[in-house]
Design an enzyme around this catalytic site. Structure first.
Site, PDB file in Angstrom:
ATOM      1  CD  GLU A  96      -2.739   0.713   2.517  1.00  0.00           C
ATOM      2  OE1 GLU A  96      -2.894  -0.275   2.852  1.00  0.00           O
ATOM      3  OE2 GLU A  96      -3.520   1.857   3.013  1.00  0.00           O
TER       4      GLU A  96
ATOM      5  CB  SER B 271      -0.523   5.959   6.248  1.00  0.00           C
ATOM      6  OG  SER B 271      -0.859   4.857   6.568  1.00  0.00           O
TER       7      SER B 271
HETATM    8  N1  LIG Z   1     -17.769   9.806  -2.384  1.00  0.00           N
HETATM    9  C1  LIG Z   1     -17.186   9.397  -1.479  1.00  0.00           C
HETATM   10  N2  LIG Z   1     -17.582   8.793  -0.444  1.00  0.00           N
HETATM   11  C2  LIG Z   1     -17.144   8.040   0.647  1.00  0.00           C
HETATM   12  N3  LIG Z   1     -16.099   8.750   1.272  1.00  0.00           N
HETATM   13  C3  LIG Z   1     -15.270   9.878   0.355  1.00  0.00           C
HETATM   14  C4  LIG Z   1     -15.951  10.080  -1.027  1.00  0.00           C
HETATM   15  N4  LIG Z   1     -15.228  11.317  -1.426  1.00  0.00           N
HETATM   16  C5  LIG Z   1     -14.273  11.230  -0.672  1.00  0.00           C
HETATM   17  N5  LIG Z   1     -14.387  10.597   0.661  1.00  0.00           N
HETATM   18  C6  LIG Z   1     -13.415  10.676   1.931  1.00  0.00           C
HETATM   19  O1  LIG Z   1     -12.410   9.739   1.541  1.00  0.00           O
HETATM   20  C7  LIG Z   1     -12.112   8.704   2.599  1.00  0.00           C
HETATM   21  C8  LIG Z   1     -11.424   7.565   2.132  1.00  0.00           C
HETATM   22  O2  LIG Z   1     -10.258   7.803   1.444  1.00  0.00           O
HETATM   23  P1  LIG Z   1      -9.495   6.728   0.527  1.00  0.00           P
HETATM   24  O3  LIG Z   1     -10.414   6.274  -0.365  1.00  0.00           O
HETATM   25  O4  LIG Z   1      -8.124   7.518   0.243  1.00  0.00           O
HETATM   26  O5  LIG Z   1      -8.860   5.908   1.657  1.00  0.00           O
HETATM   27  P2  LIG Z   1      -8.808   4.435   2.133  1.00  0.00           P
HETATM   28  O6  LIG Z   1      -7.926   3.875   1.043  1.00  0.00           O
HETATM   29  O7  LIG Z   1     -10.319   3.879   2.194  1.00  0.00           O
HETATM   30  O8  LIG Z   1      -8.496   4.176   3.644  1.00  0.00           O
HETATM   31  P3  LIG Z   1      -7.181   4.049   4.120  1.00  0.00           P
HETATM   32  O9  LIG Z   1      -6.241   4.822   3.228  1.00  0.00           O
HETATM   33  O10 LIG Z   1      -7.059   4.327   5.617  1.00  0.00           O
HETATM   34  O11 LIG Z   1      -6.940   2.571   3.941  1.00  0.00           O
HETATM   35  C9  LIG Z   1     -13.468   8.900   3.172  1.00  0.00           C
HETATM   36  O12 LIG Z   1     -13.432   8.184   4.662  1.00  0.00           O
HETATM   37  C10 LIG Z   1     -14.006   9.929   3.109  1.00  0.00           C
HETATM   38  O13 LIG Z   1     -13.531  10.835   4.216  1.00  0.00           O
HETATM   39  C1  LIG Z   2      -4.595   0.806   8.348  1.00  0.00           C
HETATM   40  C2  LIG Z   2      -4.346   1.899   7.427  1.00  0.00           C
HETATM   41  C3  LIG Z   2      -2.845   1.598   6.747  1.00  0.00           C
HETATM   42  C4  LIG Z   2      -5.002   0.969   5.997  1.00  0.00           C
HETATM   43  O1  LIG Z   2      -4.893   1.582   4.812  1.00  0.00           O
HETATM   44  C5  LIG Z   2      -4.716   3.259   7.348  1.00  0.00           C
HETATM   45  O2  LIG Z   2      -6.228   3.380   7.708  1.00  0.00           O
HETATM   46  C6  LIG Z   2      -4.055   3.758   8.482  1.00  0.00           C
HETATM   47  O3  LIG Z   2      -2.870   4.284   8.485  1.00  0.00           O
HETATM   48  N1  LIG Z   2      -4.689   4.115   9.631  1.00  0.00           N
HETATM   49  C7  LIG Z   2      -4.139   4.667  11.083  1.00  0.00           C
HETATM   50  C8  LIG Z   2      -3.419   3.589  11.811  1.00  0.00           C
HETATM   51  C9  LIG Z   2      -2.398   4.101  12.964  1.00  0.00           C
HETATM   52  O4  LIG Z   2      -1.335   4.365  12.571  1.00  0.00           O
HETATM   53  O5  LIG Z   2      -2.936   4.321  13.894  1.00  0.00           O
END
Ligand SMILES: Nc1ncnc2c1ncn2[C@@H]1O[C@H](COP(=O)(O)OP(=O)(O)OP(=O)(O)O)[C@@H](O)[C@H]1O
Ligand SMILES: CC(C)(CO)[C@@H](O)C(=O)NCCC(=O)O
Length: 499
Positions: free
Chosen positions: A160, A216
Site C-alpha cells: 500500500e 498514514s
Molecule cells: N464519494 C465518497 N464517499 C465516501 N467517502 C469519500 C468520498 N469522497 C471522498 N471520501 C473521503 O475519502 C475517505 C477515504 O479515502 P481513501 O479512499 O483515500 O482511503 P482508504 O483507502 O479507504 O483508507 P486507508 O487509506 O485508511 O486505507 C473517506 O473516509 C471520506 O472521508
Molecule cells: C490501516 C491503514 C494503513 C489502512 O490503509 C490506514 O487506515 C491507517 O494508516 N490508519 C491509521 C493507523 C494508525 O497508525 O493508528
C-alpha cells in the site's frame, strides 16, 4: 520534458509497440464511507436495481482477436462516463502520458458494488483477455478469491505504501501541473498556485500524508524502491469525519457534507483562544497565539445549557450563561464544519511534527478525504505554514485519490509483485488462465477491505463468494477506483499532454 525536470527515478520505458497494444490496466484507490443509509442515499438506495450497462448481445465472445478485445475494452471503459450504479470516470483527470505512450483514465466505483462490477465485466466480456492485474491495499487481499473465482483474474499484490509513493513520484516526474499549493496562506484568502511537478534530488526527504479512512505518514528519503517507510499514523481520518458526521448530521454522502460544511461556522461550535482569553492583546501576545484560532474543538458546546442544536424556546430553560438568540443555535452545517476542522487540524499538527522530526520541508497530502475538499486543503496549508513559520510547505496533487492505483499499475508494468509493505505476489489458481495469454492488466484495488458485504446490500443476481465472511465489515462501504491505460493514445480526447 525540460532538463530541469530530470528525475532520479526515470519513468518506465515506453512499452514496445506490439506489447503496448496488448496491455491495458485498471488501477484503483478507494473511497470509504461509513454506514448504510449514508451510502445508500448517496449512491442510490437499492443496489438490486442496478442498471448495469447491458451487453450488446454476446458479440464480444465472437471477437476474433485480442486486439478486438482491447478495442472493445477501450471503447467501453474509455468512452463512458458512468458504469453501473456507482462507477464514475473522473474525466477531468484523464491525461496523455508521453512516457507511457498513452492516455490514463481514472475510474472509481463503490466497493459494495464489487460483485455487480464483476458481473458487468463478465457480461461485457471485459475479463476475456485478462489473467492478472496489479493491486494494492487491503482489498487486494480481501477480494483476491472473489476475482479469481468470478472472472479468473489473479491479483498481483503490491504494498500500500509502496504504490502510493510510486504513484506520487511518477506524477511529479511526468505531469506538469500535477502538484499545487496555496499561496498567500490565510484561512480564506489564499489561492491555489500551480507548482512544477518535478522530483529532483533536492526534493528529498519529504513526507507523504495519506488521508484515507485512517491516516498514514510516510517518509520518503530517495527515489529508490526501498527508500520510504511508514513513520506514523493517526486513527483520526476521513472515516472519522464520515462516522461522526453520520452521528451528528443527516448529510447524504461526502459531497453533501462538504457543501454543508461550506455553509457552516465552526466558531459556533469550537472554543477559540479569544473565547478563553478575551481581547486582551498583550495576554495573547504573551501566549503567542492569535485569538481567532481554535483552542478546543467543540469546546463551546461544553458551556451550553441544554441541547445547543435547539432554539432557546425549544430548550424551555429560558437560556442562561452565554446563550443569545436563535442565531446561536448550532446547525448541522456548523457541526459538519467543526468536525472538518477537528480532523484537519489534528492531521495538520501530526504532519507538521513529523516533518520536524525528520527535518523535511515538504509535505504532500493525498487521499480521498481531500477530494474536492477545498476547506481541508486550505486549512492544512494554513496550519503547516503557521506552525512552521513558513518553513514547511503543504503540497497537493490533482490525482490525490488515485496514487495507490496508479502505483499498482506502474509496478505491474515493471513485473513482479509483493513490495515492501505488500503481499505475497500473484494469486494462484485462475481457472481461466490457460485461455488467456498476452494480456497483462493491472488493477490497483486499493483499500477495499471494508466493503459492505451485508446480505441486504448484495446483488441478488450474483452468487456470494465463498471466500468472504458476510458477517464482517457489514456497516462499512468503500469505493474502489480504477485506472484505465489506453496505449492507443486517444489523441483526439487528449486533455493535457505532458510537456
Ligand atoms: N464519494 C465518497 N464517499 C465516501 N467517502 C469519500 C468520498 N469522497 C471522498 N471520501 C473521503 O475519502 C475517505 C477515504 O479515502 P481513501 O479512499 O483515500 O482511503 P482508504 O483507502 O479507504 O483508507 P486507508 O487509506 O485508511 O486505507 C473517506 O473516509 C471520506 O472521508
Ligand atoms: C490501516 C491503514 C494503513 C489502512 O490503509 C490506514 O487506515 C491507517 O494508516 N490508519 C491509521 C493507523 C494508525 O497508525 O493508528
Amino acid at each position: 520534458m525540460k532538463s530541469s525536470q530530470a528525475t532520479k527515478n526515470p519513468p518506465p520505458e515506453p512499452l514496445d509497440s506490439r506489447e503496448r497494444r496488448a496491455r491495458y490496466s485498471l488501477g484503483a484507490k478507494s473511497v470509504s464511507s461509513v454506514g448504510e443509509s449514508f451510502s445508500e442515499a448517496h449512491h442510490g438506495n437499492d443496489t438490486r436495481t442496478a442498471s448495469l450497462p447491458s451487453a450488446s448481445g454476446d458479440s464480444f465472445g465472437q471477437l476474433p482477436s485480442h486486439q478486438a478485445a482491447l478495442d472493445h475494452f477501450y471503447t467501453f471503459a474509455g468512452n463512458q462516463e458512468t458504469f453501473g450504479i456507482s462507477g464514475r470516470k473522473d474525466s477531468s483527470l484523464s491525461f496523455h502520458c508521453r512516457a507511457l505512450g498513452g492516455v490514463l483514465h481514472f475510474l472509481r466505483f463503490e466497493t459494495k458494488h464489487m460483485e455487480g462490477a464483476l458481473e458487468l465485466m463478465k457480461r461485457e466480456g471485459l475479463d476475456r483477455s485478462i489473467h492478472s492485474m496489479g493491486c494494492t491495499g487491503g482489498g487486494a487481499h480481501k477480494y483476491e478469491n472473489l476475482w479469481s473465482e468470478q472472472v479468473g483474474i489473479d491479483m498481483v499484490k503490491h504494498g500500500e505504501m509502496e504504490t502510493m509513493v510510486k504513484g506520487i513520484e511518477f506524477l511529479l516526474g511526468n505531469r506538469v501541473g500535477e502538484c499545487y499549493s496555496y499561496k498567500d496562506v490565510g484561512l480564506e484568502t489564499e489561492r491555489k498556485a500551480l507548482r512544477d511537478s518535478v522530483i529532483s534530488s533536492s526534493s528529498y526527504p519529504y513526507i507523504v500524508v495519506s488521508i484515507g479512512t485512517g491516516v498514514s505518514l510516510i517518509l520518503v528519503t530517495g527515489p529508490g524502491r526501498d527508500q520510504f517507510r511508514r513513520v506514523s499514523g493517526s486513527t483520526i481520518g476521513g472515516g472519522t469525519y464520515l462516522g461522526l458526521c453520520k452521528l451528528l448530521t443527516k448529510a447524504q454522502g461526502f459531497e453533501d457534507l462538504l457543501e454543508m460544511a461550506g455553509r457552516g461556522r465552526n466558531e459556533k461550535v469550537d472554543l477559540l483562544v479569544r473565547d478563553i482569553y478575551g481581547d486582551d492583546q498583550s495576554a495573547l501576545d504573551k501566549l503567542k497565539l492569535p485569538g481567532d484560532i481554535v483552542a478546543s474543538s467543540f469546546g463551546k458546546m461544553a458551556s451550553k445549557d441544554g441541547d445547543p442544536r435547539e432554539s432557546q424556546s425549544d430548550r424551555g430553560s429560558g437560556g442562561g450563561g452565554e446563550e443569545g438568540g436563535d442565531e446561536d443555535v448550532v446547525g448541522e452545517e456548523d457541526l459538519a464544519r467543526a468536525l472538518l476542522m477537528l480532523c484537519t487540524n489534528n492531521i495538520g499538527h501530526i504532519a507538521y511534527l513529523t516533518a520536524q522530526i525528520y527535518n523535511t520541508n515538504k509535505i504532500y497530502f493525498i487521499g480521498n478525504f481531500l477530494r474536492h475538499n477545498d476547506i481541508a486543503q486550505r486549512r492544512l496549508s494554513f496550519s503547516i505554514d503557521y506552525w512552521s513559520k513558513g518553513q514547511v510547505e503543504g503540497l497537493f496533487l490533482e490525482h490525490e485519490g488515485y496514487l495507490g492505483a496508479l502505483g499498482a499499475f506502474l509496478l505491474s508494468q515493471e513485473g513482479g509483485g509483493g513490495g515492501a509493505d505488500g503481499g505475497a505476489g500473484a494469486a494462484q489458481g485462475s481457472k481461466k488462465k490457460g485461455r488467456r495469454r498476452s494480456f497483462s492488466a493491472g488493477e490497483g484495488v486499493h483499500e477495499i477491505k471494508r466493503a459492505d458485504l451485508s446480505e441486504e446490500n448484495r446483488n441478488a443476481d450474483v452468487q456470494r463468494p465463498r471466500a468472504i465472511d458476510p458477517g464482517r465489515g457489514n456497516r462499512r462501504r468503500a469505493t474502489t477506483s480504477q485506472i484505465i491505460f489506453n496505449p492507443h493514445g486517444d489523441q483526439g480526447k487528449r486533455k493535457e499532454d505532458d510537456k
